[in-house]
Design an enzyme around this catalytic site. Structure first.
Site, PDB file in Angstrom:
ATOM      1  N   SER A   1     -22.165  11.377  35.469  1.00  0.00           N
ATOM      2  CA  SER A   1     -21.052  12.272  35.792  1.00  0.00           C
ATOM      3  C   SER A   1     -20.815  13.261  34.664  1.00  0.00           C
ATOM      4  O   SER A   1     -20.507  14.433  34.897  1.00  0.00           O
ATOM      5  CB  SER A   1     -19.759  11.464  36.006  1.00  0.00           C
ATOM      6  OG  SER A   1     -19.731  10.874  37.262  1.00  0.00           O
TER       7      SER A   1
ATOM      8  N   HIS B   1     -11.549  12.468  37.531  1.00  0.00           N
ATOM      9  CA  HIS B   1     -12.980  12.741  37.421  1.00  0.00           C
ATOM     10  C   HIS B   1     -13.289  14.234  37.352  1.00  0.00           C
ATOM     11  O   HIS B   1     -13.980  14.716  36.446  1.00  0.00           O
ATOM     12  CB  HIS B   1     -13.679  12.099  38.627  1.00  0.00           C
ATOM     13  CG  HIS B   1     -15.141  11.887  38.476  1.00  0.00           C
ATOM     14  ND1 HIS B   1     -16.075  12.652  39.142  1.00  0.00           N
ATOM     15  CD2 HIS B   1     -15.845  10.989  37.755  1.00  0.00           C
ATOM     16  CE1 HIS B   1     -17.282  12.219  38.855  1.00  0.00           C
ATOM     17  NE2 HIS B   1     -17.183  11.206  38.011  1.00  0.00           N
TER      18      HIS B   1
ATOM     19  N   ASP C   1     -15.422  17.922  43.510  1.00  0.00           N
ATOM     20  CA  ASP C   1     -15.004  16.592  43.056  1.00  0.00           C
ATOM     21  C   ASP C   1     -13.669  16.215  43.684  1.00  0.00           C
ATOM     22  O   ASP C   1     -13.360  16.635  44.798  1.00  0.00           O
ATOM     23  CB  ASP C   1     -14.926  16.583  41.519  1.00  0.00           C
ATOM     24  CG  ASP C   1     -15.314  15.240  40.934  1.00  0.00           C
ATOM     25  OD1 ASP C   1     -14.552  14.283  41.096  1.00  0.00           O
ATOM     26  OD2 ASP C   1     -16.386  15.147  40.310  1.00  0.00           O
TER      27      ASP C   1
END
Length: 643
Positions: free
Chosen positions: A397, A222, A181
């Site tokens: 996600s 994230h 990520d």
């Protein structure tokens, strides 16, 4: 046997690499060239020798590609990171060296994080008193995906059933999940004790420290949020608790640069394959409903090598978020999520509905969770940047790391599970529970061996308790084979008013080394052109009558030039079936638009992947109503009929 397996794997790799060729060839209209170069030498080179060649011509050697002694990743800092023309002079300079076989300047492409980014903090309802044996972490009451008692309008007991896995003593010990990520805040108090520094790396910054780059809008939060879902520490008074709270998490920072390249992706997915068990990816091609894209050559090689050689031969597990393009997109057009080497995970909200951003496709294997229902702005509670916590992580996600955490629990229960064992366990232990399509488009159906599936949710919501219980008793599945079951090369036209049906009668390589009697994955490898690609719908029907929609209408896709070139549309819906007999491919043009359209199927190859021997025959039956009992009975009936 070994030569057969290697030949079978080689065939599969050829098919898969060919499948992405259209995307590579179709780029020139918008092609971007980076300052990254793949250099292949004529002989094995040491790092020092390769660096000498790089320095001689003004390059920097970033290291080997996938551990190869002949392929290296060079960077030239005087070349812009993104330009519209190749740097021919730099390639010629490299090629002039007598040890260099070829040099290829890397193209750049977009990869986007998957998550519903317009969330805000929400005021949550009062939640009933915790039991004494529950985690004491302050955010655990908000983690409805771990324990759903009806908070935020949810349906009680619609969760991952992790407490049943924890009660059996499994919390993810000795298992490492890599979060591929934008970085991981490894100094976060809820992550630092479970951080695996040896398995981590920053491929965006080319150093061992994958810490997120700061931005005012916390855009690079994230990866940290995904990491907390997997491995946030229990009972430490910080944030919540991870699904596998005693497992390790590694950070692979690779998503934070203007353009992605094949070399960055490949090195990320092939990084430390014997230290990393699970790779979790919550990103992919742009979810705009018009993109058809997948892994390039080096990345595909990395994934195939990972499943064949990683974890000391047991195979790495690649978990993929299925996509956030909603009903106007189809995750079978995403070559990462639709790959048979990955586990594609969709999401549901806490009352059982699909989330409005969920894509549907026949390659999805199972589902976990994302948003709350009563307040759509209530997401997944997890860790956030700079030691903070959040209650608003969301999208598919959020779903993929939850699945990775469940797999970590299963690997602790049985460290000898192969990558294929994990997929079989997912099929057999995921449950329908209360999942349903809010728009009543996709209903639950039974396939030819009695397995219940849904086009949105795959085989249902994952059940950690059931998975670890079965993992403890698991017997590794028989060898896998890849059978080219049939080929049609005669072009067939279909129009708005007239569909086309193609048929392939197959023996599934019966009597050959690659014989398949029990299906795992099926691919319809298609070349197809149409006046408007988004108006095409495709169905694949198995000999048992299982009907898989392998491509749905995508109203935003107005392509009329590229179409699909040997694209492997994949379905998991025929899992466990006998593949012998007649397979049908149906192609339709949507009638929802006023303008007439037509298309051509240029060629169709049917690829069947599975086992020759029955996969579950040595497993004990404890519940006569379980999926395992149902499938074993179907397989036994098949053997009686065969003889």
């Amino acid at each position: 046997m070994l030569s057969t397996m290697l030949a079978s794997r080689a065939l599969a790799l050829v098919v898969l690499v060919a499948a992405w060729q259209i995307e590579v060839e179709g780029f020139p209209r918008n092609e971007v060239f980076t300052n990254s170069f793949l250099v292949r030498f004529r002989r094995d080179m040491t790092l020092k020798e390769a660096s000498g060649v790089a320095n001689l011509h003004g390059f920097i050697n970033l290291g080997k590609l996938l551990g190869s002694n002949r392929e290296f990743h060079f960077l030239h800092r005087s070349v812009p990171h993104a330009r519209t023309r190749r740097s021919l002079s730099h390639m010629r300079t490299l090629k002039s060296h007598p040890d260099v076989r070829f040099a290829i300047q890397q193209t750049g492409f977009q990869r986007t994080k998957r998550g519903y980014n317009r969330l805000r903090l929400a005021v949550l309802e009062e939640i009933q008193q915790q039991h004494q044996n529950e985690p004491t972490d302050p955010y655990f009451p908000f983690q409805w995906y771990l324990k759903n008692i009806g908070q935020n309008g949810g349906k009680p007991r619609l969760d991952l059933n992790v407490e049943a896995a924890w009660a059996q003593g499994f919390t993810g010990r000795n298992v490492t999940t890599a979060i591929m990520d934008d970085g991981v805040d490894y100094m976060h108090p809820d992550l630092r004790d479970n951080y695996n520094a040896r398995a981590s790396y920053d491929f965006s910054g080319n150093d061992p420290f994958p810490y997120p780059r700061y931005t005012d809008d916390w855009f690079n939060s994230h990866g940290t949020r995904c990491a907390g879902e997997v491995a946030a520490k229990r009972d430490n008074g910080v944030c919540g608790v991870g699904v596998a709270y005693n497992s390790k998490v590694a950070g692979i920072r690779m998503l934070d640069q203007p353009y992605m390249t094949d070399l960055i992706e490949a090195n990320s997915m092939g990084h430390e394959p014997n230290l990393i068990d699970i790779y979790s990816a919550s990103w992919g091609p742009t979810d705009d409903g018009k993109t058809v894209d997948g892994p390039r050559n080096a990345t595909m090689r990395a994934i195939v090598r990972g499943v064949n050689e990683g974890r000391h031969g047991l195979g790495n597990i690649y978990v993929w978020a299925s996509g956030d393009g909603g009903e106007e997109d189809d995750c079978n057009c995403d070559g990462y999520a639709a790959s048979m080497w990955t586990v594609s995970i969709n999401s549901a909200i806490n009352n059982g509905e699909n989330a409005h951003y969920d894509e549907s496709c026949s390659s999805t294997l199972a589902s976990t969770f994302s948003n709350g229902a009563k307040d759509p702005h209530t997401g997944v509670a997890t860790t956030d940047l700079y030691g903070k916590c959040t209650k608003t992580h969301s999208g598919t996600s959020a779903a993929a790391p939850e699945a990775a955490g469940v797999f970590a629990l299963a690997l602790e229960a049985n460290p000898q599970l192969s990558w294929r064992d994990i997929q079989h366990l997912t099929v057999l232990t995921s449950k329908r529970n209360s999942l349903y399509d809010a728009k009543n488009r996709f209903h639950w159906k039974m396939n030819g061996v009695g397995l219940e599936f849904n086009h949105l949710f795959g085989y249902g919501v994952m059940d950690a308790g059931a998975m670890v219980a079965l993992a403890k008793e698991w017997k590794t599945v028989p060898p896998r084979y890849h059978c080219e079951a049939g080929l049609i090369r005669s072009p067939k036209k279909f129009t708005t008013n007239q569909s086309v049906i193609l048929e392939i009668e197959t023996t599934a390589c019966q009597g050959k080394e690659t014989e398949v009697n029990y299906v795992e994955h099926v691919q319809a490898v298609l070349s197809l052109n149409s006046t408007r690609r988004g108006e095409v719908t495709l169905y694949l029907i198995s000999p048992s009558g299982t009907r898989s929609m392998i491509l749905s209408r995508r109203p935003n896709d107005d392509d009329h030039r590229d179409g699909f070139s040997k694209w492997p549309f994949m379905t998991t819906h025929t899992w466990g079936e006998d593949p012998k007999g007649k397979w049908r491919l149906e192609a339709y043009i949507s009638q929802e638009t006023q303008q007439p359209n037509h298309g051509w199927i240029l060629d169709w190859t049917l690829m069947i992947h599975g086992t020759k021997e029955a996969p579950y025959k040595d497993l004990p039956i404890q519940d006569e109503n379980s999926k395992l009992a149902i499938v074993k009975k179907a397989h036994e009936d098949y053997m009686k009929k065969k003889h």
